[in-house]
Design a protein around this motif. Structure first.
Motif, PDB file in Angstrom:
ATOM      1  N   UNK A  50       0.848  -1.187   0.000  1.00  0.00           N
ATOM      2  CA  UNK A  50       0.000   0.000   0.000  1.00  0.00           C
ATOM      3  C   UNK A  50       0.884   1.237   0.000  1.00  0.00           C
ATOM      4  N   UNK A  51       0.348   2.313  -0.532  1.00  0.00           N
ATOM      5  CA  UNK A  51       1.024   3.609  -0.516  1.00  0.00           C
ATOM      6  C   UNK A  51       0.259   4.512   0.442  1.00  0.00           C
ATOM      7  N   UNK A  52       1.008   5.253   1.271  1.00  0.00           N
ATOM      8  CA  UNK A  52       0.418   6.103   2.300  1.00  0.00           C
ATOM      9  C   UNK A  52       1.136   7.450   2.253  1.00  0.00           C
ATOM     10  N   UNK A  55      -0.715   2.482  12.674  1.00  0.00           N
ATOM     11  CA  UNK A  55      -1.428   1.210  12.592  1.00  0.00           C
ATOM     12  C   UNK A  55      -0.581   0.166  11.874  1.00  0.00           C
ATOM     13  N   UNK A  56       0.077   0.559  10.783  1.00  0.00           N
ATOM     14  CA  UNK A  56       0.918  -0.368  10.024  1.00  0.00           C
ATOM     15  C   UNK A  56       2.065  -0.873  10.892  1.00  0.00           C
ATOM     16  N   UNK A  92       8.247  -3.797   5.207  1.00  0.00           N
ATOM     17  CA  UNK A  92       9.260  -2.934   4.602  1.00  0.00           C
ATOM     18  C   UNK A  92       8.593  -1.595   4.309  1.00  0.00           C
ATOM     19  N   UNK A  93       9.168  -0.520   4.828  1.00  0.00           N
ATOM     20  CA  UNK A  93       8.604   0.818   4.655  1.00  0.00           C
ATOM     21  C   UNK A  93       9.638   1.685   3.957  1.00  0.00           C
ATOM     22  N   UNK A 107       5.850   3.748   0.756  1.00  0.00           N
ATOM     23  CA  UNK A 107       5.442   2.466   0.183  1.00  0.00           C
ATOM     24  C   UNK A 107       5.634   1.402   1.257  1.00  0.00           C
ATOM     25  N   UNK A 108       4.591   0.612   1.494  1.00  0.00           N
ATOM     26  CA  UNK A 108       4.607  -0.421   2.528  1.00  0.00           C
ATOM     27  C   UNK A 108       4.419  -1.768   1.856  1.00  0.00           C
TER      28      UNK A 108
END
Length: 172
Positions: free
Chosen positions: A123-125, A135-136, A144-145, A153-154
Motif C-alpha cells: 500500500x502507498x500512504x 497502525x501499520x 518494509x517501509x 510504500x509499505x
C-alpha cells in the motif's frame, strides 16, 4: 459510535455507485488527500465505477451503518517478485476514524485476497498520515517501509499481515 453496528460486505457494481459517490463527496479535504493523494473534489463517474469494481483481480468492500457507506476498501491482485501481491487502499469517513473500521476492512480484504492466492500486501500512504502509519507499524512490524517524497510504500508478507484475523472471507 460502535464498530459492532457496522456491516462489512462486498461492493455491488451498479447498486452501490450512488452510495459510494455520496460517501466520497462527504469526506474532508484531509481525508480525500490522504486516500487519493489529491483532493478530487467532485468524484468522477469513472472513479466511482473503479471503487466498486470487482472481478478476478479487483475486490471492493464497503463498511455500512444502515444504508450509508462509512468506509471503503479495495484491492488489486498483481504478480510480484515473491508471488501474487494485493495492492490495497482504504478510506474511512472522518467521523468513524480511529475506532477500528479501517482495520476491520483491511483484515477482511486481506482474508479475501489470500483466498485468491495473494502472498504479500502493499500500500502507498502519505507521509503525513500518521494514524495509518502507526497502525501499520503495530499490525505489521516486519513490513518494509520505503519513503519516496511525500509518500511511503509499505510491503508485508500476507501470512504475517493476516495473523490474528478470525472468520472466513465473505462470499466472493
Amino acid at each position: 459510535m460502535d464498530v459492532r453496528v457496522v456491516e462489512v460486505r462486498a461492493a455491488r457494481p451498479g447498486d452501490d455507485e450512488q452510495r459510494v459517490r455520496l460517501f466520497v463527496a462527504g469526506l474532508s479535504q484531509d481525508t480525500l488527500t490522504n486516500r487519493f493523494f489529491v483532493g478530487p473534489g467532485r468524484p468522477s463517474a469513472s472513479l466511482i465505477r473503479a471503487m466498486v469494481a470487482r472481478d478476478d483481480r479487483r475486490d471492493a468492500l464497503l463498511a455500512l451503518q444502515g444504508d450509508a457507506v462509512i468506509g471503503h476498501a479495495m484491492s488489486y491482485l498483481a504478480d510480484g517478485s515473491s508471488g501474487v501481491e494485493a495492492e490495497i487502499a482504504v478510506v474511512v469517513d472522518d467521523r468513524w476514524q480511529g475506532i477500528g473500521v479501517g482495520s476491520r476492512l483491511v483484515r477482511t480484504l486481506l482474508r479475501r485476497a489470500s483466498v485468491r492466492g495473494a502472498v504479500a500486501v502493499g500500500m502507498d500512504v502519505m507521509t503525513e498520515n500518521r494514524r495509518v502509519l502507526s497502525m501499520v507499524r503495530r499490525a505489521w512490524p516486519s513490513a518494509t517501509i520505503t519513503t519516496e517524497g511525500t509518500s511511503v510504500e509499505i510491503k508485508a508478507d500476507l501470512a504475517f499481515a493476516e495473523q490474528g484475523s478470525v472468520g472466513s472471507p465473505l462470499t466472493m
